[in-house]
Motif scaffolding. Structure first.
Motif, PDB file in Angstrom:
ATOM      1  N   SER A 185     -14.931  11.841  -9.266  1.00  0.00           N
ATOM      2  CA  SER A 185     -13.509  12.405  -9.637  1.00  0.00           C
ATOM      3  C   SER A 185     -12.900  12.990  -8.402  1.00  0.00           C
ATOM      4  O   SER A 185     -11.662  13.019  -8.164  1.00  0.00           O
ATOM      5  N   THR A 186     -13.926  13.812  -7.706  1.00  0.00           N
ATOM      6  CA  THR A 186     -13.273  14.372  -6.524  1.00  0.00           C
ATOM      7  C   THR A 186     -12.809  13.364  -5.455  1.00  0.00           C
ATOM      8  O   THR A 186     -11.691  13.461  -4.839  1.00  0.00           O
ATOM      9  N   ASN A 187     -13.485  12.219  -5.102  1.00  0.00           N
ATOM     10  CA  ASN A 187     -13.036  11.211  -4.143  1.00  0.00           C
ATOM     11  C   ASN A 187     -11.745  10.679  -4.695  1.00  0.00           C
ATOM     12  O   ASN A 187     -10.923  10.429  -3.825  1.00  0.00           O
ATOM     13  N   LEU A 188     -11.381  10.522  -5.955  1.00  0.00           N
ATOM     14  CA  LEU A 188     -10.018  10.079  -6.506  1.00  0.00           C
ATOM     15  C   LEU A 188      -8.976  10.922  -6.189  1.00  0.00           C
ATOM     16  O   LEU A 188      -7.944  10.238  -5.437  1.00  0.00           O
ATOM     17  N   THR A 189      -9.345  12.385  -6.004  1.00  0.00           N
ATOM     18  CA  THR A 189      -7.929  13.058  -5.546  1.00  0.00           C
ATOM     19  C   THR A 189      -8.152  13.266  -4.071  1.00  0.00           C
ATOM     20  O   THR A 189      -6.819  13.083  -3.568  1.00  0.00           O
ATOM     21  N   LEU A 190      -9.068  13.064  -3.527  1.00  0.00           N
ATOM     22  CA  LEU A 190      -9.193  13.022  -2.069  1.00  0.00           C
ATOM     23  C   LEU A 190      -8.304  11.671  -1.341  1.00  0.00           C
ATOM     24  O   LEU A 190      -7.650  11.883  -0.379  1.00  0.00           O
ATOM     25  N   ALA A 191      -8.427  10.755  -2.189  1.00  0.00           N
ATOM     26  CA  ALA A 191      -7.919   9.510  -1.737  1.00  0.00           C
ATOM     27  C   ALA A 191      -6.336   9.487  -1.956  1.00  0.00           C
ATOM     28  O   ALA A 191      -5.528   9.353  -1.225  1.00  0.00           O
ATOM     29  N   SER A 192      -5.972  10.136  -3.012  1.00  0.00           N
ATOM     30  CA  SER A 192      -4.603  10.363  -3.284  1.00  0.00           C
ATOM     31  C   SER A 192      -3.998  11.259  -1.994  1.00  0.00           C
ATOM     32  O   SER A 192      -2.962  11.277  -1.733  1.00  0.00           O
ATOM     33  N   LEU A 193      -4.870  12.216  -1.858  1.00  0.00           N
ATOM     34  CA  LEU A 193      -4.378  13.117  -0.682  1.00  0.00           C
ATOM     35  C   LEU A 193      -4.314  12.694   0.713  1.00  0.00           C
ATOM     36  O   LEU A 193      -3.207  12.840   1.366  1.00  0.00           O
ATOM     37  N   TYR A 194      -5.214  11.748   0.959  1.00  0.00           N
ATOM     38  CA  TYR A 194      -5.227  11.029   2.259  1.00  0.00           C
ATOM     39  C   TYR A 194      -4.285  10.033   2.269  1.00  0.00           C
ATOM     40  O   TYR A 194      -3.501   9.741   3.469  1.00  0.00           O
ATOM     41  N   ILE A 195      -3.848   9.537   1.192  1.00  0.00           N
ATOM     42  CA  ILE A 195      -2.624   8.399   1.095  1.00  0.00           C
ATOM     43  C   ILE A 195      -1.228   9.271   1.399  1.00  0.00           C
ATOM     44  O   ILE A 195      -0.558   8.657   2.205  1.00  0.00           O
ATOM     45  N   ASP A 196      -1.340  10.443   0.828  1.00  0.00           N
ATOM     46  CA  ASP A 196       0.001  11.257   0.878  1.00  0.00           C
ATOM     47  C   ASP A 196       0.228  11.681   2.401  1.00  0.00           C
ATOM     48  O   ASP A 196       1.204  11.726   3.039  1.00  0.00           O
ATOM     49  N   LYS A 197      -1.105  11.798   3.131  1.00  0.00           N
ATOM     50  CA  LYS A 197      -0.821  12.303   4.449  1.00  0.00           C
ATOM     51  C   LYS A 197      -0.688  10.902   5.445  1.00  0.00           C
ATOM     52  O   LYS A 197      -0.731  11.167   6.687  1.00  0.00           O
ATOM     53  N   GLY A 198      -0.902   9.823   4.992  1.00  0.00           N
ATOM     54  CA  GLY A 198      -0.825   8.720   5.829  1.00  0.00           C
ATOM     55  C   GLY A 198      -2.109   8.486   6.344  1.00  0.00           C
ATOM     56  O   GLY A 198      -2.233   7.306   7.270  1.00  0.00           O
ATOM     57  N   ASP A 199      -3.355   8.937   6.067  1.00  0.00           N
ATOM     58  CA  ASP A 199      -4.629   8.639   6.591  1.00  0.00           C
ATOM     59  C   ASP A 199      -5.267   7.622   5.528  1.00  0.00           C
ATOM     60  O   ASP A 199      -6.076   7.851   4.919  1.00  0.00           O
ATOM     61  N   GLU A 237      -2.629   0.161  -1.044  1.00  0.00           N
ATOM     62  CA  GLU A 237      -2.184  -1.229  -0.711  1.00  0.00           C
ATOM     63  C   GLU A 237      -0.553  -1.096  -0.573  1.00  0.00           C
ATOM     64  O   GLU A 237       0.221  -1.725   0.421  1.00  0.00           O
ATOM     65  N   SER A 238       0.185  -0.398  -1.570  1.00  0.00           N
ATOM     66  CA  SER A 238       1.607  -0.214  -1.678  1.00  0.00           C
ATOM     67  C   SER A 238       2.066   0.352  -0.320  1.00  0.00           C
ATOM     68  O   SER A 238       2.982   0.089   0.325  1.00  0.00           O
ATOM     69  N   LYS A 239       1.448   1.559  -0.010  1.00  0.00           N
ATOM     70  CA  LYS A 239       1.638   2.301   1.213  1.00  0.00           C
ATOM     71  C   LYS A 239       1.548   1.156   2.593  1.00  0.00           C
ATOM     72  O   LYS A 239       2.163   1.473   3.541  1.00  0.00           O
ATOM     73  N   ARG A 240       0.382   0.584   2.640  1.00  0.00           N
ATOM     74  CA  ARG A 240       0.313  -0.165   3.515  1.00  0.00           C
ATOM     75  C   ARG A 240       1.111  -1.383   3.772  1.00  0.00           C
ATOM     76  O   ARG A 240       1.147  -2.256   4.592  1.00  0.00           O
ATOM     77  N   LYS A 241       1.940  -1.606   2.739  1.00  0.00           N
ATOM     78  CA  LYS A 241       2.766  -2.895   2.425  1.00  0.00           C
ATOM     79  C   LYS A 241       1.946  -4.075   2.508  1.00  0.00           C
ATOM     80  O   LYS A 241       2.633  -5.121   2.681  1.00  0.00           O
ATOM     81  N   ASN A 242       0.937  -4.102   1.838  1.00  0.00           N
ATOM     82  CA  ASN A 242       0.176  -5.222   1.357  1.00  0.00           C
ATOM     83  C   ASN A 242       0.432  -5.374  -0.057  1.00  0.00           C
ATOM     84  O   ASN A 242      -0.121  -5.259  -0.976  1.00  0.00           O
TER      85      ASN A 242
END
Length: 478
Positions: free
Chosen positions: A232-246, A281-286
């Motif tokens: 569960s924690t990794n799920l939120t961390l992934a969203s956070l990193y996507i928003d930060k562009g990492d 993948e959407s953010k990566r334009k894949n």
């Protein structure tokens, strides 16, 4: 006699040892139930399947022992295991069985825990119902001053407000629960608090604070082998990193979290990870890969929506069934109580009738005995009266005879009195005359004495004759 006494002592000793042995076995089995339930609850965040297996084993033993507290807790913990496996319909059935058991033994604390668990079931499909159960449990918990359960309820109420997008209100409840869990040193729930607070700060766009809290929660969960909080924690961390562009950091935590979700066999978490991968993948334009995950998410969302609707209906149906079952049980208990009352009422009435009949029979017997005694007394009185009549008749005869005899004697006395006065009067007159002649000296003394002696002899002879005549009833006077 001595042998019989020794045998009796031996029997009592053997019975005592046997009873003690049974008590020890029961105590050991009860301890085993408690141990299994505790072990099952501990595994809920690591292996829900093991939770269900251990709780089922505890339930079987508790039912054999008729250990109500163990039965209720086994149902509750097994329901938690099913909840973590997203088996809501099966979970609600166990929760309602647990609630019914705890109500039967009036265990308020355990009832509040079950209400808390039922509230968690409604988090995904009925927030109003979830909040209702949480507040109901909280009212009991505050009355009992149970800090641990109170902290869990604050955290769950925070989850309701989080889902309502009332993030600040949710954070206030998370902070309350965090303070209590820190005081109690409850490591597992502190991990959950860290995660929840990290999610709120992420939603409030405070990424640095959120990342710090989530990484700390992730690390603590791994140290404690808490698989679900890691996923569960990794799920939120992934969203956070996507928003930060990492994106690299996001991909790394997604891969790790997805592995934990698959290990947990948690379809909901797996679907959430699919959505996160779509975002990445959407953010990566894949776009081709993003489209693949979007289609997968669409199918899964439809399935989950149907499942959630079905789950809500099943929850309501199961509750209705349980409530109906409870009403039937209460009605059965009332009927049994009424039957017992009727039975004892009939028994008492029958007893009173028997007493009345007994009194009547006894009264009749006494009357018969009294009548018999009176009859005997009457017969005795009649006999006594007959005897008395005979005695009276005899007495009358005796009196008649005595009266006749007295009449005869009276007549004789009268006759003898006349006769005596006639017979004695002559000699007495002679004596008187001789006495007068002797005073005047007209008669010789010797001759006078001789004549007087003759007169006295005549008188004496007359008296003897009269006495003989009186005693001789055969003679009568002329």
């Amino acid at each position: 006699m001595n042998k019989a006494f020794i045998l009796l002592i031996f029997f009592l000793y053997a019975f005592t040892v046997y009873a003690k042995s049974n008590d020890e076995v029961a105590a050991n089995d009860t301890t085993e139930v408690i141990k299994l339930n505790k072990q099952a609850y501990t595994n809920r965040l690591t292996s829900p399947e093991q939770t269900i297996a251990d709780a089922t084993k505890a339930l079987d033993i508790a039912i054999k022992l008729d250990y109500k507290a163990g039965i209720g807790e086994a149902y509750r913990v097994r329901g938690i295991g099913k909840y973590y496996l997203n088996q809501a319909s099966a979970a609600i059935n166990d929760y309602l069985n647990a609630l019914s058991t705890f109500e039967s033994i009036k265990d308020l604390r355990s009832q509040a825990k079950v209400d808390n668990n039922i509230g968690n079931l409604y988090l995904d499909n009925n927030l109003t119902k979830a909040l209702e159960y949480f507040k109901k449990a909280l009212a009991i918990t505050e009355r009992l001053n149970d800090q641990s359960l109170m902290a869990s309820l604050y955290m769950n109420i925070g989850n309701v407000y989080y889902r309502k997008n009332s993030f600040n209100q949710a954070l206030s409840y998370y902070d309350k629960s965090n303070v209590i869990f820190t005081e109690l040193k409850d490591s597992a729930n502190l991990v959950q608090c860290l995660q929840n607070r990290g999610v709120i700060y992420y939603k409030l766009n405070q990424y640095d604070v959120a990342e710090k809290l989530l990484l700390k929660a992730n690390q603590s969960a791994k140290q404690l082998d808490l698989n679900k909080p890691v996923a569960s924690t990794n799920l939120t961390l992934a969203s956070l990193y996507i928003d930060k562009g990492d994106f690299n950091a996001a991909e790394k935590v997604v891969q790790e979290g997805e592995a934990y979700a698959r290990a947990l066999k948690d379809e909901k978490l797996t679907n959430d990870y699919n959505y996160t991968i779509y975002q990445l993948e959407s953010k990566r334009k894949n776009y081709e890969r993003a489209l693949y995950y979007l289609q997968m998410i669409f199918r899964q969302d439809s399935s989950i929506h149907i499942s959630n609707e079905s789950t809500q209906i099943n929850l309501i149906q199961e509750q209705f069934k349980q409530e109906a079952k409870q009403r039937d049980t209460e009605l059965l208990l009332v009927n049994q109580q009424n039957d017992r009352i009727k039975f004892w009422a009939v028994t008492v009435v029958a007893g009173l009738l028997l007493v009345v009949v007994g009194l009547l029979v006894s009264n009749v017997k006494r009357k018969n005995a009294t009548n018999s005694q009176l009859t005997e007394l009457n017969e005795e009185v009649s006999r006594q009266k007959d005897n008395l009549d005979r005695v009276n008749h005899h007495l009358e005869e005796i009196i008649d005879e005595r009266t006749k005899d007295l009449q005869i004697k009276n007549k004789k006395l009268s006759d003898y009195s006349s006769y005596l006065s006639h017979q004695i009067r002559g000699p007495i007159a002679t004596l008187r005359g001789l006495m007068n002649l002797e005073r005047e000296g007209l008669v010789d003394e010797k001759e006078c004495i001789h004549m007087m002696d003759k007169c006295v002899s005549d008188i004496d002879q007359k008296i003897i004759e009269m006495s003989d005549m009186l005693n001789d009833t055969s003679k009568t006077t002329a």
